[in-house]
Design an enzyme around this catalytic site. Sequence first.
Site, mmCIF file in Angstrom:
data_model
loop_
_atom_site.group_PDB
_atom_site.id
_atom_site.type_symbol
_atom_site.label_atom_id
_atom_site.label_comp_id
_atom_site.label_asym_id
_atom_site.label_seq_id
_atom_site.Cartn_x
_atom_site.Cartn_y
_atom_site.Cartn_z
ATOM 1 N N CYS A 1 -54.963 -3.518 9.791
ATOM 2 C CA CYS A 1 -56.179 -4.496 9.285
ATOM 3 C C CYS A 1 -57.005 -4.685 10.344
ATOM 4 C CB CYS A 1 -55.330 -5.757 8.929
ATOM 5 S SG CYS A 1 -56.932 -6.868 8.421
ATOM 6 N N ASP B 1 -46.358 0.559 -6.330
ATOM 7 C CA ASP B 1 -47.542 1.304 -6.158
ATOM 8 C C ASP B 1 -47.277 2.848 -6.413
ATOM 9 O OD1 ASP B 1 -50.456 2.182 -4.950
ATOM 10 O OD2 ASP B 1 -49.121 3.062 -3.290
ATOM 11 N N ASP C 1 -48.740 2.378 1.511
ATOM 12 C CA ASP C 1 -47.984 2.245 0.145
ATOM 13 C C ASP C 1 -47.253 1.060 0.043
ATOM 14 O OD1 ASP C 1 -49.117 4.884 -0.363
ATOM 15 O OD2 ASP C 1 -47.227 6.198 -0.311
ATOM 16 N N GLU D 1 -49.593 -0.834 -11.449
ATOM 17 C CA GLU D 1 -51.155 -0.528 -11.596
ATOM 18 C C GLU D 1 -51.492 -0.132 -13.133
ATOM 19 O OE1 GLU D 1 -52.500 1.735 -7.622
ATOM 20 O OE2 GLU D 1 -50.704 2.451 -8.573
ATOM 21 N N CYS E 1 -55.687 -6.049 2.981
ATOM 22 C CA CYS E 1 -54.633 -6.398 3.659
ATOM 23 C C CYS E 1 -53.882 -7.422 3.003
ATOM 24 C CB CYS E 1 -55.184 -7.184 4.941
ATOM 25 S SG CYS E 1 -53.914 -7.787 6.152
ATOM 26 N N CYS F 1 -56.941 -8.762 11.166
ATOM 27 C CA CYS F 1 -55.879 -9.767 11.760
ATOM 28 C C CYS F 1 -54.801 -8.783 12.494
ATOM 29 C CB CYS F 1 -55.271 -10.547 10.598
ATOM 30 S SG CYS F 1 -54.222 -9.539 9.429
#
Length: 382
Positions: free
Chosen positions: A348, A193, A358, A275, A329, A351
């Site tokens: 999240c 990331d 990151d 990415e 998530c 959950c």
Amino acid sequence: MKIVVQVRLFPDAGQEAALRDTLGLCNEAANLASSEAFGRRVYGKQALQRITYGRLKAMGLSAQPAIHVARKVAGAYATLKANILAGNLGKPGSKRRRKAESKPIRFRADAAQPFDDRCLSWQIADRTVSIWAVGGRLNRVRFGCSAQQYAVLSAHRKGESDLVCRDGKWFLYATCDIPDVEVKEPDGFLGVDLGIANIATTNDGTRRSGKRLNRVRHRNQRLRAKLQRIGTKSAKRLLKARRRKEARFAADTNHRIAKQIVTEAERTGRGVALENLTGIRDRVRLRRPQRVTLHSWAFHQLGRHIAYKAERAGVALVHVDPAYTSQGCSACGHIAKANRPNQSTFRCTSCGFAEHADVNAARNIATRGAADWAAVSLPNAA
């Protein structure tokens, strides 16, 4: 694959004067060819060479340098066209785009000039080169390089070399053709990331940035702004000197990060998932102080470094869609803006899974990388 090896030239006073005259004449000829291309709307290599060759020769260029000047000009217009089509110079009618389209491309007196093996010969064992110059061929011009660069030059140098003068120093950028390495089938993917607070974070939890790096970047921004406000000759001279320093810092940092990422992927038998950075500056919406950081860091350069190092190591590389990787998530797949209450926290709302934001994004990128790789390598799998 092709890579470029940069070596430093150490010409004596007479050789340096001849190199400067040669570079100046080549770029004067390039400006003439550029004006001719713009006026006649002729941008193809062969067509431009036909209409300018005689005039370039008359200026004092030999046959091969004249051909390379015409090709350099054609290549510059091809790059301009590609940038316009990609929208890098703004929308049709914008001030920047009109300026680029309304006049011929100009070449600096010290702009780089390509030389092929007819104009430039390497004596690698002696660490010297012989190069064509306007006053006659220059023999035994010394060059220096590291042991690793010397090994690559000795084994793989092939093709053109660019003569470059930068800040009064002379360099040759030599093209080396390295045999392709077969890409190994990956056992999973290392997700990476890319961001601002942390330049690169992997799904293993390694974050590559830290306070020191950001401190240097912010200090450079403050110094640059201060010198720009002063505006004196000495301030402008310091700005010019710092420009190279900042570029070297960014390139060195990106090289180190890329090497660490590719080495870890190779050690663990995984591929690398990145990415897709296309349009990152247009997609990301940030506060004004953060925009400076986003636009000043060479994210695209980091991606290129990772790509070529992965190719050399035979490590699989995929580029994935970055949409919602920071809001989704990695445990249950639930996507919500509320999952990320602040820059560093992911929690999240479905959950309850919690992780550094990151790292969670890097895990999503790794998952998408594995899925994209399977879709390409096993398209008919059930």
